[in-house]
Write a protein that holds these residues in place. Structure first.
Motif, short mmCIF file in Angstrom:
data_model
loop_
_atom_site.label_atom_id
_atom_site.label_comp_id
_atom_site.label_asym_id
_atom_site.label_seq_id
_atom_site.Cartn_x
_atom_site.Cartn_y
_atom_site.Cartn_z
N ALA A 140 0.83 -1.17 -0.11
CA ALA A 140 -0.20 0.30 -0.21
C ALA A 140 1.12 0.83 -0.10
N THR A 151 -0.07 7.98 -3.44
CA THR A 151 0.15 8.34 -4.73
C THR A 151 -0.61 9.50 -5.18
N TYR A 176 -3.95 10.09 -3.55
CA TYR A 176 -4.86 8.99 -2.75
C TYR A 176 -4.41 7.76 -2.54
N GLU A 190 -3.47 3.79 -2.63
CA GLU A 190 -3.39 3.33 -3.36
C GLU A 190 -3.18 1.46 -3.05
N ARG A 191 -3.68 0.21 -3.51
CA ARG A 191 -3.05 -0.91 -3.10
C ARG A 191 -2.01 -2.16 -4.03
N TRP A 192 -1.55 -2.79 -3.39
CA TRP A 192 -0.62 -3.44 -4.93
C TRP A 192 -1.10 -5.05 -4.37
N ALA A 222 -2.33 -3.08 -9.73
CA ALA A 222 -2.26 -2.20 -8.28
C ALA A 222 -3.98 -1.44 -8.56
N VAL A 223 -4.64 -1.30 -7.02
CA VAL A 223 -6.22 -0.69 -7.31
C VAL A 223 -5.89 0.72 -6.17
N PRO A 224 -6.17 1.58 -7.16
CA PRO A 224 -6.54 2.44 -6.54
C PRO A 224 -7.58 2.73 -5.46
N THR A 257 -14.60 3.08 -3.24
CA THR A 257 -14.07 2.95 -2.37
C THR A 257 -14.40 2.83 -1.06
N CYS A 276 2.57 -1.53 -12.15
CA CYS A 276 2.82 -2.14 -11.15
C CYS A 276 3.60 -2.85 -11.78
#
Length: 452
Positions: A94, A97, A110, A112-114, A123-125, A168, A396
């Motif tokens: 995480a 970014t 915001y 971001e999860r990797w 990666a998911v924003p 989200t 990513c």
């Protein structure tokens, strides 16, 4: 619970002791103070080591297993992404970014999860209705959710973020009234996150995620604390670097979270030295330590539960860079000297990657992939280093780097016992007189030699 002596130094000796129920016995004695240095140049080419190789002049072959798809950063190249925090098993990451800035607009941050444990990293924003402040902090959990800490006036507020289709989701956890807090590295249990608020006289340790009723105060540690290294895989034993309330040297201590934060000494190399714990491997007991006991700050290694002295290898002092460990190869049960250690090397040319083993006598240096989140990465049990990176073309990605071997050159005719390279022979054949961990004041000095 004290740990670690100094070998080759002028300070008094101490030993490495086990802080909890999991005991890791000492492995064979590793290399001494004077070790062969690796290359001393800046970052090299694709998948190749940096510098001139061993002192004997033989460079390392380019086929050492590097598969990192990057090259050294050139002037004007994209800078590295923001700090990426990984779970203990490397499955998720995480970071904060920045969204693209429109002309005349302001930068918007915001989370971001990797996801890094699947066949392809992605990666998911996790943006919400308004951008985050750049001083917010995010930590990934093992279930894929991301904890975020936000400062609102004089409070620290916590929420869990998770993807819900195109939006989200957010689950508020509560707040702690304090001006500042630092989230510690993710707990090895994958579900708990701790925060540290440090004061001049005492420091408070909070469980901010994973509790039953929101943030909970779990321990008050006398003195000013920093750092944060996990010593076991259960998330029970936590090491902190503590300066006493009345002033004095910094010493690492162990905090037992199942005994109401009971504090015991962990590192005491010399009475007046600053002894900080940077990294620990629960499987092998390997400890990476920074101390000024040799006379100035040096990077050294010891073994938890061992009565062998701490070593300060010369190869971890490259002339053109500062070295910081960030990952240890797991699964090397009771074999700390064989663990591959990944290090971030920072120098005038930027940041690149170093790989070293305690049993080796050199620091292997490699170019980092373009867009590497410097200091982020994890090892597999079979010795492959994963380095997350992000570029405009690959938002990513993960570069893979195989740990090189540490073959020693054959002894030269008429040379010294160490092969003519000026290194100290291993002390494995001469077991220390003390065969169990003892406190600093009772530990003998195994060997005294001058340091730089």
């Amino acid at each position: 619970m004290t740990a670690c002596a100094i070998e080759g130094g002028t300070a008094g000796a101490a030993t490495a002791a086990d802080p909890g129920p999991e005991t890791a016995g000492p492995g064979p004695d590793g290399p001494g103070e004077a070790e062969e240095t690796g290359g001393r140049g800046g970052p090299g080419g694709l998948g190749e080591p940096v510098g001139a190789g061993e002192a004997g002049g033989a460079g390392e072959a380019g086929g050492a297993g590097g598969r990192a798809p990057g090259a050294p950063h050139a002037p004007g190249a994209p800078t590295a992404p923001d700090v990426l925090t990984l779970t203990a098993d490397g499955a998720y990451g995480a970071r904060l970014t920045a969204a693209p800035v429109p002309p005349g607009g302001q930068r918007a941050w915001y989370p971001e999860r990797w996801t890094l444990d699947g066949p392809e990293p992605y990666a998911v924003p996790l943006p919400l209705n308004q951008p985050e402040e750049p001083d917010a902090q995010v930590v990934p959990l093992a279930d894929g959710r991301v904890l975020i800490r936000r400062r609102v006036a004089d409070r620290q507020m916590f929420s869990l973020l998770y993807p819900t289709g195109p939006a989200t989701g957010e689950l508020a956890l509560g707040a702690v009234e304090c001006e500042g807090m630092v989230l510690l590295p993710p707990s090895p249990d994958g579900r708990s996150v701790y925060g540290l608020t440090a004061g001049d006289h005492s420091s408070l340790l909070w469980l901010v995620a994973g509790g039953s009723f929101g943030p909970e105060l779990v321990a008050e540690v006398p003195g000013h604390c920093s750092g944060g290294v996990w010593l076991d895989r259960a998330g029970r034993m936590l090491a902190l670097d503590r300066r006493p309330a009345g002033g004095g040297p910094v010493k690492a201590v162990a905090v037992d979270l199942e005994r109401n934060g009971e504090v015991t000494p962990l590192l005491q190399i010399a009475p007046a030295s600053d002894d900080r714990l940077l990294l620990a491997d629960p499987d092998s007991g390997l400890l990476l330590i920074r101390s000024n006991a040799p006379g100035h700050d040096r990077l050294g290694w010891g073994v938890l539960g061992s009565c062998l002295p701490v070593r300060f290898p010369e190869c971890l002092r490259p002339a053109d860079g500062a070295v910081t460990p960030f990952a240890v190869q797991p699964g090397q049960m009771l074999m700390p000297e064989s663990c591959a250690v990944a290090l971030r090397v920072d120098g005038p040319a930027g940041s690149w990657v170093g790989i070293w083993r305690p049993q080796g006598r050199r620091l292997h240096q490699f170019a980092a992939p373009e867009g590497w989140s410097a200091g982020a990465g994890f090892w597999t049990r079979d010795g492959v280093l994963h380095l997350p990176y992000a570029t405009p073309s690959t938002p990513c990605g993960v570069a893979l780097l195989d740990a090189p071997g540490d073959e020693e050159p054959p002894p030269e005719p008429g040379g010294t016992a160490d092969g003519g390279h000026g290194t100290e022979p291993s002390a494995a054949a001469a077991p220390p007189a003390v065969c169990k961990p003892v406190p600093l004041g009772q530990a003998p000095l195994h060997r005294v030699a001058s340091t730089d």
